[in-house]
Design an enzyme around this catalytic site. Structure first.
Site, PDB file in Angstrom:
ATOM      1  N   LEU A   1      28.358  10.094 -93.007  1.00 37.06           N
ATOM      2  CA  LEU A   1      29.673  10.278 -92.414  1.00 37.06           C
ATOM      3  C   LEU A   1      30.705  10.696 -93.452  1.00 37.06           C
ATOM      4  O   LEU A   1      30.710  10.175 -94.564  1.00 37.06           O
ATOM      5  CB  LEU A   1      30.141   8.952 -91.801  1.00 37.06           C
ATOM      6  CG  LEU A   1      29.495   8.578 -90.478  1.00 37.06           C
ATOM      7  CD1 LEU A   1      29.628   7.088 -90.236  1.00 37.06           C
ATOM      8  CD2 LEU A   1      30.122   9.355 -89.348  1.00 37.06           C
TER       9      LEU A   1
ATOM     10  N   ALA B   1      13.632 -26.120 -79.573  1.00 38.74           N
ATOM     11  CA  ALA B   1      12.414 -26.964 -79.583  1.00 38.74           C
ATOM     12  C   ALA B   1      11.464 -26.548 -78.459  1.00 38.74           C
ATOM     13  O   ALA B   1      10.241 -26.507 -78.636  1.00 38.74           O
ATOM     14  CB  ALA B   1      12.802 -28.424 -79.440  1.00 38.74           C
TER      15      ALA B   1
ATOM     16  N   LYS C   1      32.126  -0.221 -87.991  1.00 40.92           N
ATOM     17  CA  LYS C   1      31.167   0.345 -88.951  1.00 40.92           C
ATOM     18  C   LYS C   1      30.475  -0.822 -89.665  1.00 40.92           C
ATOM     19  O   LYS C   1      31.003  -1.406 -90.604  1.00 40.92           O
ATOM     20  CB  LYS C   1      31.873   1.250 -89.951  1.00 40.92           C
ATOM     21  CG  LYS C   1      30.905   2.015 -90.854  1.00 40.92           C
ATOM     22  CD  LYS C   1      31.629   3.073 -91.680  1.00 40.92           C
ATOM     23  CE  LYS C   1      30.664   3.874 -92.551  1.00 40.92           C
ATOM     24  NZ  LYS C   1      29.924   3.026 -93.528  1.00 40.92           N
TER      25      LYS C   1
HETATM   26  N1  LIG Z   1      27.340   1.654 -89.880  1.00 48.57           N
HETATM   27  C1  LIG Z   1      27.594   1.904 -88.585  1.00 48.57           C
HETATM   28  O1  LIG Z   1      27.945   0.994 -87.829  1.00 48.57           O
HETATM   29  C2  LIG Z   1      27.446   3.310 -88.073  1.00 48.57           C
HETATM   30  C3  LIG Z   1      26.988   4.314 -88.912  1.00 48.57           C
HETATM   31  N2  LIG Z   1      26.834   5.590 -88.443  1.00 48.57           N
HETATM   32  C4  LIG Z   1      27.165   5.859 -87.162  1.00 48.57           C
HETATM   33  O2  LIG Z   1      27.044   7.105 -86.652  1.00 48.57           O
HETATM   34  C5  LIG Z   1      26.759   8.198 -87.531  1.00 48.57           C
HETATM   35  C6  LIG Z   1      25.300   8.370 -87.723  1.00 48.57           C
HETATM   36  C7  LIG Z   1      25.096   9.867 -87.825  1.00 48.57           C
HETATM   37  C8  LIG Z   1      26.315  10.538 -87.282  1.00 48.57           C
HETATM   38  C9  LIG Z   1      27.272   9.456 -86.877  1.00 48.57           C
HETATM   39  N3  LIG Z   1      27.614   4.920 -86.312  1.00 48.57           N
HETATM   40  C10 LIG Z   1      27.776   3.645 -86.735  1.00 48.57           C
HETATM   41  N4  LIG Z   1      28.236   2.692 -85.853  1.00 48.57           N
END
Ligand SMILES: NC(=O)c1cnc(OC2CCCC2)nc1N
Length: 326
Positions: free
Chosen positions: A84, A35, A115
Site C-alpha cells: 500500500l 472444559a 490496518k
Molecule cells: N493490514 C491490513 O489490515 C490490510 C492490509 N492490506 C489491505 O489491502 C491491501 C492489500 C492489497 C491492496 C490493498 N487491507 C487491509 N485491511
C-alpha cells in the site's frame, strides 16, 4: 464400539467441535465452557486413535500438525500481493481522493478498514478445504507456512461452501497473547519481542507447528485474490461473501461516500486505538467498486485504488505491558 457407530460418533463430534470453535474464535461468542470443549475433543481423540481412518483433514484434532519442518518452501503468488501507498495527513487523503475522481469520476464510494499490524498472508482453498497458506514475501515469491497457519483457531480448515478460491488477510498476535508471551519469555530469561507484529512474525517462522500453536495467533481476512464468476461487484460485497464462507473479517469496517467521511472515520480511531485488543498502525481506504478498481489499476507495487493512512508510530502496547508487568 464397532466401526459403523465410531464413524457416526466421530463425524458428529467433528462437526460439533468445529461449530463451537467457529462460534468462539470467529464470532467471539463462546457457546460452551472450555472444559466441555476439551472433554468432547478428548472423546474424539480416543475414537480417532482406535480408528485412524476417521482422522479426516478437517478434524479439529488435526489443527496442530505432526512433524517439525526442516525448512519453508518458496511459493509463487499467481496474483501478486500488492503493498500500500501511504498518506500521513488529511491533505494527502484529499490528494488521493482527487486522483481517484480524475480517474473514475465523482460517483465513488470508499471502504475504510482498520490496518491490522501483523503479517499479510495468502490462503488457498480447493473445494472448500484449506490447502496452502503463504507469507507475502516480496509480493510474488513467499514462503509456504501452511502447517503454522492451520494452528490459528479462527482460520477455517473447511469452508461453509465447497468453493475454490484464494483469500488474503493479516495474521496477527492479540495484545493479550503478546503480553503473556513476553511475561513467560522474561521468566525464562529470553529476549522479549518488541511488539506484537514481530512476535507474530517470529511465531509464523517457527518450523515446529506446536510452537506456532502455543502463540495464540489470530487472522482477519480482507480480500479475495480473484472474484472469478462469483458475480461480486464490490469490495464490501466480497467481505460479506468471506463471512458467509466462515472467514473472520474485521467488523469495524465502514463504507462511506466521501473523503470527508473517510477523514472523520480516521480521526475517530486515533484516540480509540489503545482500546483495541490488537495493534493497528493505520486505516486502509479502498475504492469499493471492483470495476473502478480495475479502471484505476496498479503501479508496479501498489494499487491506485487504495491507500494506507498511517498513524504516528507510537508503542501503545509497551505502555500496556509496563502497566501489566510492573
Ligand atoms: N493490514 C491490513 O489490515 C490490510 C492490509 N492490506 C489491505 O489491502 C491491501 C492489500 C492489497 C491492496 C490493498 N487491507 C487491509 N485491511
Amino acid at each position: 464400539m464397532d466401526f459403523q457407530s465410531a464413524e457416526k460418533k466421530a463425524k458428529d463430534l467433528q462437526n460439533l467441535l468445529n461449530q463451537y470453535s467457529y462460534d468462539y474464535h470467529v464470532l467471539d461468542q463462546p457457546t460452551i465452557p472450555d472444559a466441555e470443549y476439551d472433554r468432547l475433543l478428548r472423546e474424539l481423540l480416543e475414537i480417532e486413535e482406535q480408528f485412524p481412518e476417521l482422522q479426516t483433514a478437517d478434524s479439529p484434532t488435526q489443527r496442530v500438525g505432526g512433524e517439525t519442518l526442516s525448512m519453508f518452501h518458496k511459493v509463487q503468488h499467481t496474483i501478486p500481493m500488492l503493498s500500500l501507498g501511504n498518506a500521513f495527513d488529511d491533505q494527502e487523503l484529499r490528494d488521493f481522493d482527487r486522483r481517484v475522481r480524475q480517474g473514475v469520476g465523482d460517483n465513488v464510494s470508499y471502504v475504510c478498514e482498520l490496518k491490522i499490524d501483523g503479517l499479510a498472508v495468502s490462503l488457498i482453498y480447493e473445494d472448500g478445504m484449506f490447502v496452502r497458506g503463504a507469507t507475502r514475501g516480496d509480493g510474488t515469491t513467499g514462503e509456504d507456512i501452511t502447517s503454522n497457519l492451520r494452528t490459528i483457531r479462527s482460520l477455517p480448515i473447511r469452508l461453509k461452501k465447497p468453493v475454490s478460491l484464494e483469500v488474503r488477510g493479516e495474521a496477527f498476535m492479540p495484545k493479550k497473547s503478546f503480553i503473556a508471551l513476553n511475561k513467560s519469555r522474561k521468566e525464562r530469561e529470553e529476549e522479549p519481542f518488541a511488539n506484537p507484529r514481530n512476535a507474530a512474525a517470529g511465531s509464523l517462522r517457527q518450523l515446529d507447528p506446536k510452537i506456532a500453536a502455543s502463540r495464540n495467533l489470530d487472522v482477519f481476512l480482507y480480500g479475495i485474490a480473484d472474484v472469478g464468476d462469483t458475480g461480486i461487484r464490490s469490495h464490501s460485497e466480497g467481505l460479506d461473501y468471506l463471512e458467509q464462507l466462515g472467514f473472520k473479517t474485521n467488523k469495524e469496517r465502514r463504507k462511506v461516500d466521501s473523503i470527508e467521511a473517510v477523514i472523520e472515520y480516521v480521526n475517530g480511531w486515533v484516540e480509540k486505538r489503545p482500546d483495541l485488543p490488537y495493534d493497528i498502525d493505520g486505516i486502509v481506504i479502498k475504492v469499493d467498486s471492483l470495476d473502478q478498481q480495475a479502471e484505476l489499476g496498479t503501479t508496479a507495487k501498489s494499487p491506485r485504488w487504495a491507500i494506507a493512512y498511517k498513524f504516528p508510530a507510537e508503542e501503545v502496547v509497551t505502555t500496556l505491558m509496563d502497566i501489566e508487568l510492573n
